[in-house]
Design a protein around this motif. Sequence first.
Motif, PDB file in Angstrom:
ATOM      1  N   GLU A  76       0.831  -1.210   0.000  1.00 54.04           N
ATOM      2  CA  GLU A  76       0.000   0.000   0.000  1.00 54.04           C
ATOM      3  C   GLU A  76       0.867   1.262   0.000  1.00 54.04           C
ATOM      4  OE1 GLU A  76      -3.418   0.707  -0.181  1.00 54.04           O
ATOM      5  OE2 GLU A  76      -3.216  -1.299  -1.032  1.00 54.04           O
ATOM      6  N   ARG A  77       1.963   1.212   0.739  1.00 54.07           N
ATOM      7  CA  ARG A  77       2.863   2.370   0.744  1.00 54.07           C
ATOM      8  C   ARG A  77       3.446   2.613  -0.639  1.00 54.07           C
ATOM      9  NH1 ARG A  77       6.399   2.274   6.398  1.00 54.07           N
ATOM     10  NH2 ARG A  77       4.680   2.833   7.789  1.00 54.07           N
ATOM     11  N   VAL A  78       3.823   1.553  -1.335  1.00 51.52           N
ATOM     12  CA  VAL A  78       4.387   1.708  -2.674  1.00 51.52           C
ATOM     13  C   VAL A  78       3.304   2.170  -3.661  1.00 51.52           C
ATOM     14  CG1 VAL A  78       5.380   0.460  -4.626  1.00 51.52           C
ATOM     15  CG2 VAL A  78       6.286   0.125  -2.338  1.00 51.52           C
ATOM     16  N   ARG A  79       2.080   1.677  -3.479  1.00 50.86           N
ATOM     17  CA  ARG A  79       0.992   2.120  -4.348  1.00 50.86           C
ATOM     18  C   ARG A  79       0.806   3.635  -4.240  1.00 50.86           C
ATOM     19  NH1 ARG A  79      -4.897   2.066  -4.690  1.00 50.86           N
ATOM     20  NH2 ARG A  79      -5.076   1.821  -2.435  1.00 50.86           N
ATOM     21  N   VAL A 111      10.448  -3.894  -0.229  1.00 52.95           N
ATOM     22  CA  VAL A 111       9.579  -3.906  -1.410  1.00 52.95           C
ATOM     23  C   VAL A 111      10.350  -3.354  -2.591  1.00 52.95           C
ATOM     24  CG1 VAL A 111       8.588  -1.640  -0.904  1.00 52.95           C
ATOM     25  CG2 VAL A 111       7.297  -3.272  -2.277  1.00 52.95           C
ATOM     26  N   GLN A 112      10.096  -3.935  -3.764  1.00 52.47           N
ATOM     27  CA  GLN A 112      10.847  -3.569  -4.953  1.00 52.47           C
ATOM     28  C   GLN A 112       9.938  -3.556  -6.168  1.00 52.47           C
ATOM     29  OE1 GLN A 112      14.105  -6.179  -5.861  1.00 52.47           O
ATOM     30  NE2 GLN A 112      14.960  -4.835  -7.425  1.00 52.47           N
ATOM     31  N   VAL A 113      10.112  -2.560  -7.018  1.00 53.04           N
ATOM     32  CA  VAL A 113       9.456  -2.522  -8.319  1.00 53.04           C
ATOM     33  C   VAL A 113      10.387  -3.252  -9.280  1.00 53.04           C
ATOM     34  CG1 VAL A 113       8.464  -1.061 -10.114  1.00 53.04           C
ATOM     35  CG2 VAL A 113       8.444  -0.287  -7.727  1.00 53.04           C
ATOM     36  N   VAL A 114       9.949  -4.437  -9.746  1.00 55.80           N
ATOM     37  CA  VAL A 114      10.880  -5.314 -10.455  1.00 55.80           C
ATOM     38  C   VAL A 114      10.652  -5.370 -11.956  1.00 55.80           C
ATOM     39  CG1 VAL A 114      11.252  -6.748  -8.429  1.00 55.80           C
ATOM     40  CG2 VAL A 114       9.439  -7.363 -10.028  1.00 55.80           C
ATOM     41  N   ASP A 115       9.492  -4.912 -12.454  1.00 52.71           N
ATOM     42  CA  ASP A 115       9.237  -5.108 -13.875  1.00 52.71           C
ATOM     43  C   ASP A 115       8.092  -4.192 -14.302  1.00 52.71           C
ATOM     44  OD1 ASP A 115       9.483  -6.049 -16.404  1.00 52.71           O
ATOM     45  OD2 ASP A 115       8.729  -8.067 -16.007  1.00 52.71           O
ATOM     46  N   TYR A 126       3.174  -2.086 -13.499  1.00 53.83           N
ATOM     47  CA  TYR A 126       4.404  -2.395 -12.768  1.00 53.83           C
ATOM     48  C   TYR A 126       4.196  -3.623 -11.897  1.00 53.83           C
ATOM     49  CZ  TYR A 126       5.830   2.249 -14.225  1.00 53.83           C
ATOM     50  OH  TYR A 126       6.137   3.345 -14.982  1.00 53.83           O
ATOM     51  N   GLU A 127       5.187  -4.503 -11.931  1.00 52.86           N
ATOM     52  CA  GLU A 127       5.199  -5.655 -11.024  1.00 52.86           C
ATOM     53  C   GLU A 127       5.942  -5.243  -9.749  1.00 52.86           C
ATOM     54  OE1 GLU A 127       7.220 -10.077 -10.692  1.00 52.86           O
ATOM     55  OE2 GLU A 127       6.649  -9.324 -12.678  1.00 52.86           O
ATOM     56  N   VAL A 128       5.287  -5.456  -8.611  1.00 50.25           N
ATOM     57  CA  VAL A 128       5.844  -5.035  -7.325  1.00 50.25           C
ATOM     58  C   VAL A 128       5.849  -6.238  -6.392  1.00 50.25           C
ATOM     59  CG1 VAL A 128       5.644  -3.426  -5.402  1.00 50.25           C
ATOM     60  CG2 VAL A 128       4.886  -2.733  -7.678  1.00 50.25           C
ATOM     61  N   VAL A 129       7.005  -6.493  -5.753  1.00 52.85           N
ATOM     62  CA  VAL A 129       7.156  -7.629  -4.838  1.00 52.85           C
ATOM     63  C   VAL A 129       7.525  -7.101  -3.459  1.00 52.85           C
ATOM     64  CG1 VAL A 129       8.435  -9.742  -4.323  1.00 52.85           C
ATOM     65  CG2 VAL A 129       7.858  -9.175  -6.697  1.00 52.85           C
ATOM     66  N   THR A 143       2.384  -8.319  -6.805  1.00 55.52           N
ATOM     67  CA  THR A 143       1.223  -7.693  -7.412  1.00 55.52           C
ATOM     68  C   THR A 143       1.598  -7.046  -8.735  1.00 55.52           C
ATOM     69  OG1 THR A 143       1.530  -5.524  -6.378  1.00 55.52           O
ATOM     70  CG2 THR A 143       0.272  -7.153  -5.137  1.00 55.52           C
ATOM     71  N   ILE A 144       0.575  -6.835  -9.571  1.00 53.64           N
ATOM     72  CA  ILE A 144       0.697  -5.985 -10.740  1.00 53.64           C
ATOM     73  C   ILE A 144      -0.162  -4.755 -10.464  1.00 53.64           C
ATOM     74  CG2 ILE A 144       0.382  -5.769 -13.226  1.00 53.64           C
ATOM     75  CD1 ILE A 144       2.429  -7.867 -12.435  1.00 53.64           C
ATOM     76  N   MET A 145       0.444  -3.566 -10.550  1.00 54.29           N
ATOM     77  CA  MET A 145      -0.271  -2.320 -10.296  1.00 54.29           C
ATOM     78  C   MET A 145      -0.391  -1.530 -11.587  1.00 54.29           C
ATOM     79  SD  MET A 145       1.220  -1.082  -6.598  1.00 54.29           S
ATOM     80  CE  MET A 145       1.210  -2.183  -5.174  1.00 54.29           C
TER      81      MET A 145
END
Length: 454
Positions: A76-79, A111-115, A126-129, A143-145
Amino acid sequence: MRHLKARTLRQSTPLVERKSTPPGGRGSALVGVMAITTVVLLVGVAIFTLGNSESDIVEYAVDDARAFYVAEGGLERVRAWLGDLMESDPSANPVGMVFEDQALGGGRYTVQVVDDPSIGSWLVAYEVVCTAEVDDATRRIRTIMVPETFAKYQWFAEGGGWRWFCTGERFEGRVHVQDDLLIDGDPWFGGRVTVGGGLTMEEGSGPTFVEGYELNVGVIPLPGVADIDEGVKTAALNGGLHAGILPKLKDFYHVALGSPSPGELTYEGRRPQGPGYLSIDGPHIVNISSLNGAAWFEEPVAVEGILDGQLTIYADGDIQIWDDILYDASTPGAGPDPECDDVLGLIAGGDIEISYTVPNQSDCEIHGVMIALDADVQAERYTKYDPRGSLIIYGGVIAQESVLCGQFENGYCVHGYERDYRVDPRLTRMPPPFFPVIGRYLVYSWEEIDPPEA
């Protein structure tokens, strides 16, 4: 005498036979006592061990659940961060961004934005793990955001004009009213309802809110001309369709979707002349698949037909709907088919008007999302003439002012259209091309990686 008495006393005393203890008897009894004691001690140890084990299991289960919620909190923080980044620097690329060893809820997360995976849409996803740890428990969620667009709303009115919701009306998707929500009767809302102001209900009203409603949420600003310039106009000038200014004030473009054949459109500059129109430019035939999905007309537009493809039409002026607008992969009256990949956006710099044409005097069905940036989505002469049946919309209606399609008395339509709005669930993941964004991200897909990958 003394001798006799003494003798008699000895004879009256019984003799007790003493039994001898067998050899080793006392040792056997001791062994038995020790065995019982050992068993009791073993049972006690087992109970103590089991208690500690159960305590460990319970503690791990609690930590495991906490780790899950810490992981969701990190996502949620990354979103929120992605939304802020979209607003401050739309061209930034967050792939590779890492927030490492962050504290939250008694645990830690990374947490990382990987793709930036393709989801079959023009949207940048964005794929976020996120991996979270609480003591020895670890949970990981992927997740995919994707950006939220205004296509998620089935009904959105910014303010002013008529906006009563009445008996018999159904809204399956998201509804937002920028001002007060006005209820007269028993409308049904299947999706979440958000309201910028308060709630006013006529006496005896009984609306249904399946997913509830929220009042006083504040203003959600509609996109402005600058947003459309950055999105649809820019795309139309770089791989899309651009039709320029026509010579006279009342000139306009007519767009026939699916003409002369499926997957094509024909547009033509026209001028009112007598009871009809004079062709002043074109006709031009365009293969929709050759476009990037954007079409910009520097004049008002009249549109009708069947769309095979994905397209957003923006007009510098009003958009008139002369007849049904349907998707090629659809069933009239039932909306898009399951395999449908057609999608349409209509954005008007002025009004969007359902014209009082002969075909529209008996129902009108529209597939797509409509935005009237400067005024209303309305039916032409909606306060006059006999009822025209239903205005059936599979998609969304968004207006800077109001949505005006009919006039009602005592819960019955006396002029114009009954409203029959249906949700198109595809629009969250597949909005019309270059449709304006809200400035937030939503979770398109979600999965837990179990066990966590190294």
